[in-house]
Design a protein around this motif. Structure first.
Motif, PDB file in Angstrom:
ATOM      1  N   ASP A   1       0.872  -1.168   0.000  1.00 51.12           N
ATOM      2  CA  ASP A   1       0.000   0.000   0.000  1.00 51.12           C
ATOM      3  C   ASP A   1       0.911   1.221   0.000  1.00 51.12           C
ATOM      4  O   ASP A   1       1.489   1.584   1.028  1.00 51.12           O
ATOM      5  N   LEU A   2       1.045   1.861  -1.147  1.00 48.81           N
ATOM      6  CA  LEU A   2       2.025   2.935  -1.297  1.00 48.81           C
ATOM      7  C   LEU A   2       1.661   4.182  -0.494  1.00 48.81           C
ATOM      8  O   LEU A   2       2.503   5.060  -0.322  1.00 48.81           O
ATOM      9  N   SER A   3       0.439   4.244   0.018  1.00 47.83           N
ATOM     10  CA  SER A   3       0.089   5.368   0.885  1.00 47.83           C
ATOM     11  C   SER A   3       0.750   5.241   2.257  1.00 47.83           C
ATOM     12  O   SER A   3       0.685   6.165   3.071  1.00 47.83           O
ATOM     13  N   LEU A   4       1.390   4.084   2.516  1.00 53.23           N
ATOM     14  CA  LEU A   4       2.113   3.875   3.774  1.00 53.23           C
ATOM     15  C   LEU A   4       3.608   4.156   3.630  1.00 53.23           C
ATOM     16  O   LEU A   4       4.367   3.955   4.580  1.00 53.23           O
ATOM     17  N   ALA A   5       4.027   4.591   2.445  1.00 53.65           N
ATOM     18  CA  ALA A   5       5.445   4.898   2.232  1.00 53.65           C
ATOM     19  C   ALA A   5       5.909   5.952   3.223  1.00 53.65           C
ATOM     20  O   ALA A   5       5.166   6.877   3.572  1.00 53.65           O
ATOM     21  N   SER A   6       7.142   5.783   3.677  1.00 48.28           N
ATOM     22  CA  SER A   6       7.758   6.715   4.642  1.00 48.28           C
ATOM     23  C   SER A   6       7.040   6.731   5.979  1.00 48.28           C
ATOM     24  O   SER A   6       7.047   7.738   6.695  1.00 48.28           O
ATOM     25  N   THR A   7       6.386   5.617   6.330  1.00 49.77           N
ATOM     26  CA  THR A   7       5.802   5.443   7.656  1.00 49.77           C
ATOM     27  C   THR A   7       6.285   4.110   8.212  1.00 49.77           C
ATOM     28  O   THR A   7       6.736   3.237   7.455  1.00 49.77           O
ATOM     29  N   PRO A   8       6.203   3.923   9.520  1.00 48.77           N
ATOM     30  CA  PRO A   8       6.621   2.629  10.083  1.00 48.77           C
ATOM     31  C   PRO A   8       5.867   1.448   9.472  1.00 48.77           C
ATOM     32  O   PRO A   8       6.447   0.381   9.275  1.00 48.77           O
ATOM     33  N   ASP A   9       4.577   1.637   9.128  1.00 51.83           N
ATOM     34  CA  ASP A   9       3.800   0.551   8.530  1.00 51.83           C
ATOM     35  C   ASP A   9       4.260   0.221   7.115  1.00 51.83           C
ATOM     36  O   ASP A   9       3.927  -0.851   6.586  1.00 51.83           O
ATOM     37  N   GLY A  10       5.004   1.128   6.518  1.00 55.34           N
ATOM     38  CA  GLY A  10       5.483   0.887   5.162  1.00 55.34           C
ATOM     39  C   GLY A  10       6.859   0.243   5.109  1.00 55.34           C
ATOM     40  O   GLY A  10       7.317  -0.132   4.021  1.00 55.34           O
ATOM     41  N   ASP A  11       7.512   0.093   6.245  1.00 56.94           N
ATOM     42  CA  ASP A  11       8.867  -0.467   6.254  1.00 56.94           C
ATOM     43  C   ASP A  11       8.893  -1.912   5.787  1.00 56.94           C
ATOM     44  O   ASP A  11       9.756  -2.309   4.986  1.00 56.94           O
ATOM     45  N   GLN A  12       7.965  -2.717   6.283  1.00 50.09           N
ATOM     46  CA  GLN A  12       7.966  -4.131   5.916  1.00 50.09           C
ATOM     47  C   GLN A  12       7.646  -4.347   4.430  1.00 50.09           C
ATOM     48  O   GLN A  12       8.340  -5.111   3.754  1.00 50.09           O
ATOM     49  N   PRO A  13       6.615  -3.685   3.872  1.00 50.33           N
ATOM     50  CA  PRO A  13       6.382  -3.838   2.429  1.00 50.33           C
ATOM     51  C   PRO A  13       7.583  -3.396   1.593  1.00 50.33           C
ATOM     52  O   PRO A  13       7.887  -4.015   0.565  1.00 50.33           O
ATOM     53  N   LEU A  14       8.264  -2.340   2.022  1.00 45.20           N
ATOM     54  CA  LEU A  14       9.443  -1.882   1.282  1.00 45.20           C
ATOM     55  C   LEU A  14      10.546  -2.935   1.328  1.00 45.20           C
ATOM     56  O   LEU A  14      11.231  -3.173   0.321  1.00 45.20           O
ATOM     57  N   ARG A  15      10.700  -3.592   2.480  1.00 46.02           N
ATOM     58  CA  ARG A  15      11.685  -4.674   2.573  1.00 46.02           C
ATOM     59  C   ARG A  15      11.312  -5.823   1.639  1.00 46.02           C
ATOM     60  O   ARG A  15      12.176  -6.425   0.996  1.00 46.02           O
ATOM     61  N   ARG A  16      10.003  -6.120   1.563  1.00 44.28           N
ATOM     62  CA  ARG A  16       9.558  -7.178   0.650  1.00 44.28           C
ATOM     63  C   ARG A  16       9.891  -6.830  -0.799  1.00 44.28           C
ATOM     64  O   ARG A  16      10.277  -7.697  -1.583  1.00 44.28           O
ATOM     65  N   LEU A  17       9.733  -5.570  -1.150  1.00 41.70           N
ATOM     66  CA  LEU A  17      10.065  -5.151  -2.513  1.00 41.70           C
ATOM     67  C   LEU A  17      11.559  -5.317  -2.776  1.00 41.70           C
ATOM     68  O   LEU A  17      11.959  -5.838  -3.826  1.00 41.70           O
TER      69      LEU A  17
ATOM     70  N   ALA B   1       0.567  12.919  -0.781  1.00 44.49           N
ATOM     71  CA  ALA B   1       2.001  13.185  -0.826  1.00 44.49           C
ATOM     72  C   ALA B   1       2.812  11.900  -0.672  1.00 44.49           C
ATOM     73  O   ALA B   1       3.855  11.733  -1.312  1.00 44.49           O
ATOM     74  N   ARG B   2       2.322  10.979   0.148  1.00 45.93           N
ATOM     75  CA  ARG B   2       3.048   9.709   0.321  1.00 45.93           C
ATOM     76  C   ARG B   2       3.046   8.900  -0.971  1.00 45.93           C
ATOM     77  O   ARG B   2       4.070   8.338  -1.366  1.00 45.93           O
ATOM     78  N   VAL B   3       1.884   8.836  -1.636  1.00 45.23           N
ATOM     79  CA  VAL B   3       1.797   8.048  -2.863  1.00 45.23           C
ATOM     80  C   VAL B   3       2.567   8.720  -4.000  1.00 45.23           C
ATOM     81  O   VAL B   3       3.346   8.074  -4.713  1.00 45.23           O
ATOM     82  N   ASN B   4       2.351  10.021  -4.193  1.00 47.25           N
ATOM     83  CA  ASN B   4       2.901  10.716  -5.349  1.00 47.25           C
ATOM     84  C   ASN B   4       4.356  11.126  -5.194  1.00 47.25           C
ATOM     85  O   ASN B   4       5.042  11.353  -6.199  1.00 47.25           O
ATOM     86  N   VAL B   5       4.821  11.247  -3.946  1.00 48.02           N
ATOM     87  CA  VAL B   5       6.191  11.706  -3.711  1.00 48.02           C
ATOM     88  C   VAL B   5       7.036  10.628  -3.036  1.00 48.02           C
ATOM     89  O   VAL B   5       8.036  10.152  -3.594  1.00 48.02           O
ATOM     90  N   SER B   6       6.644  10.230  -1.839  1.00 48.76           N
ATOM     91  CA  SER B   6       7.468   9.293  -1.064  1.00 48.76           C
ATOM     92  C   SER B   6       7.606   7.942  -1.756  1.00 48.76           C
ATOM     93  O   SER B   6       8.702   7.372  -1.834  1.00 48.76           O
ATOM     94  N   ALA B   7       6.495   7.412  -2.268  1.00 50.10           N
ATOM     95  CA  ALA B   7       6.539   6.093  -2.892  1.00 50.10           C
ATOM     96  C   ALA B   7       7.397   6.105  -4.148  1.00 50.10           C
ATOM     97  O   ALA B   7       8.167   5.166  -4.398  1.00 50.10           O
ATOM     98  N   VAL B   8       7.273   7.142  -4.972  1.00 50.78           N
ATOM     99  CA  VAL B   8       8.099   7.254  -6.176  1.00 50.78           C
ATOM    100  C   VAL B   8       9.575   7.245  -5.802  1.00 50.78           C
ATOM    101  O   VAL B   8      10.398   6.562  -6.426  1.00 50.78           O
ATOM    102  N   THR B   9       9.902   7.983  -4.759  1.00 50.26           N
ATOM    103  CA  THR B   9      11.296   8.070  -4.322  1.00 50.26           C
ATOM    104  C   THR B   9      11.784   6.735  -3.773  1.00 50.26           C
ATOM    105  O   THR B   9      12.884   6.271  -4.113  1.00 50.26           O
ATOM    106  N   GLU B  10      10.976   6.091  -2.920  1.00 54.88           N
ATOM    107  CA  GLU B  10      11.406   4.851  -2.277  1.00 54.88           C
ATOM    108  C   GLU B  10      11.544   3.706  -3.278  1.00 54.88           C
ATOM    109  O   GLU B  10      12.502   2.928  -3.215  1.00 54.88           O
ATOM    110  N   VAL B  11      10.594   3.582  -4.188  1.00 50.29           N
ATOM    111  CA  VAL B  11      10.664   2.495  -5.175  1.00 50.29           C
ATOM    112  C   VAL B  11      11.880   2.684  -6.076  1.00 50.29           C
ATOM    113  O   VAL B  11      12.601   1.730  -6.378  1.00 50.29           O
ATOM    114  N   THR B  12      12.110   3.906  -6.514  1.00 51.03           N
ATOM    115  CA  THR B  12      13.279   4.178  -7.357  1.00 51.03           C
ATOM    116  C   THR B  12      14.567   3.861  -6.614  1.00 51.03           C
ATOM    117  O   THR B  12      15.482   3.217  -7.163  1.00 51.03           O
ATOM    118  N   ALA B  13      14.638   4.295  -5.361  1.00 48.86           N
ATOM    119  CA  ALA B  13      15.850   4.053  -4.566  1.00 48.86           C
ATOM    120  C   ALA B  13      16.062   2.573  -4.292  1.00 48.86           C
ATOM    121  O   ALA B  13      17.200   2.122  -4.124  1.00 48.86           O
TER     122      ALA B  13
END
Length: 329
Positions: free
Chosen positions: A118-134, A172-184
């Motif tokens: 759920d990319l709306s959780l990017a840059s939040t503690p709840d988004g850490d685990q999905p980002l690790r999965r990616l 902002a999380r979906v349009n900014v943070s998620a774009v940045t995190e996925v790219t990184a």
């Protein structure tokens, strides 16, 4: 006597008055603008005639966010048609399974991996685990293409002080943070493999073709971030063969546009293209041209040129009247 008077008024040997300096300036500006439009259209035609580019030279896999509907779904199918395996990133497991099945049924040799995020959780503690999965999903894969398609368009037609804070923070999380995190998450592998790559970020003409988008301020501002993010990364990673691009569509037949048309009671059918048409053009532009492009066909190129010709103050007035009217509805 009178005849000689009229003769003197219409003598042909009198020198013509020199054009006023402002007329010369306007003529020069007009010629420069026509030349700019012509060069833009010629560059577009040249790219279209350049033939398809084999994106597998970057790598066998592509990562795409928001692949279950709209532009994202159409682009996922187009990438699969070109032989790329896909890492599909979205929030709905059932819809990810559906698009994975569709891809496999149409393109049997194409492999897929699904990452629930759920990319709306990017840059939040709840988004850490999905980002690790990616990161774990792309580790060891030959990922050569990233398409950051997922985006959030709500809230809209509202003044900033009236909008629900959580709603525009989510945007902002979906349009900014998620774009940045996925790219990184994907760039390190591209750099390490040394085969170059392509990063495509979906922006919007709302932030690039017009100077302001009042009452949709957060949306336009987040999309302007995407454009600047893309431009800067394009320069930053050019010497590594990684091509970063922000694609800025005008009107495409998406759910977001359909909702807007329903709200305002106005159809833009003559100005929009289907998601399949857009995806075909958008994928063809990957790795081509500069960091900012509008691959929606010749119609969208002409729309960009027209908006560029209109004074900013006029565009501001028109857009504010439209968004205020939409707010009233």
């Amino acid at each position: 006597m009178m005849a000689s008077h009229f003769y003197g008024m219409f003598r042909q040997d009198d020198p013509a008055p020199a054009p006023a300096w402002w007329f010369q300036s306007l003529a020069f500006l007009g010629a420069a603008y026509v030349a700019g439009v012509t060069l833009r259209l010629l560059a577009y035609v040249a790219l279209c005639l350049g033939g398809p580019k084999d994106l597998r030279r970057y790598g066998a896999w592509a990562v795409i966010t928001g692949p279950t509907s709209g532009i994202g779904r159409a682009m996922a199918l187009e990438l699969a048609r070109r032989g790329l395996n896909l890492v599909l990133v979205g929030r709905d497991p059932a819809r990810l399974r559906e698009i994975s099945g569709t891809i496999r049924s149409r393109h049997g040799r194409v492999q897929t991996k699904a990452v629930v995020f759920d990319l709306s959780l990017a840059s939040t503690p709840d988004g850490d685990q999905p980002l690790r999965r990616l990161r774990e999903a792309v580790a060891g894969l030959d990922v050569g293409v990233v398409v950051n398609n997922a985006g959030e368009g709500r809230p809209g037609a509202v003044y900033l002080h009236e909008a629900d804070v959580e709603a525009w923070v989510r945007m902002a999380r979906v349009n900014v943070s998620a774009v940045t995190e996925v790219t990184a998450a994907v760039l390190p592998g591209m750099v390490e493999r040394g085969r170059g790559g392509a990063v495509v970020n979906l922006g919007s003409a709302a932030s690039e073709a017009i100077p302001s988008f009042p009452l949709y301020t957060m949306y336009a501002s987040t999309k302007r971030y995407v454009a600047q993010f893309s431009r800067s990364l394009h320069v930053e990673y050019a010497n590594k063969g990684i091509h970063v691009q922000c694609q800025t569509p005008f009107f495409v037949e998406t759910t977001m546009l359909a909702k807007l048309e329903e709200e305002v009671g106005l159809s833009v059918s003559p100005l929009k293209v289907s998601t399949d048409t857009y995806a075909h053009a958008a994928v063809a532009w990957i790795g081509r041209g500069g960091p900012l492009c509008t691959p929606g066909g010749l119609l969208h190129q002409l729309m960009w040129c027209i908006t560029a010709a209109v004074p900013e103050s006029v565009l501001d007035w028109i857009v504010l009247r439209f968004t205020t009217w939409n707010r009233g509805r």
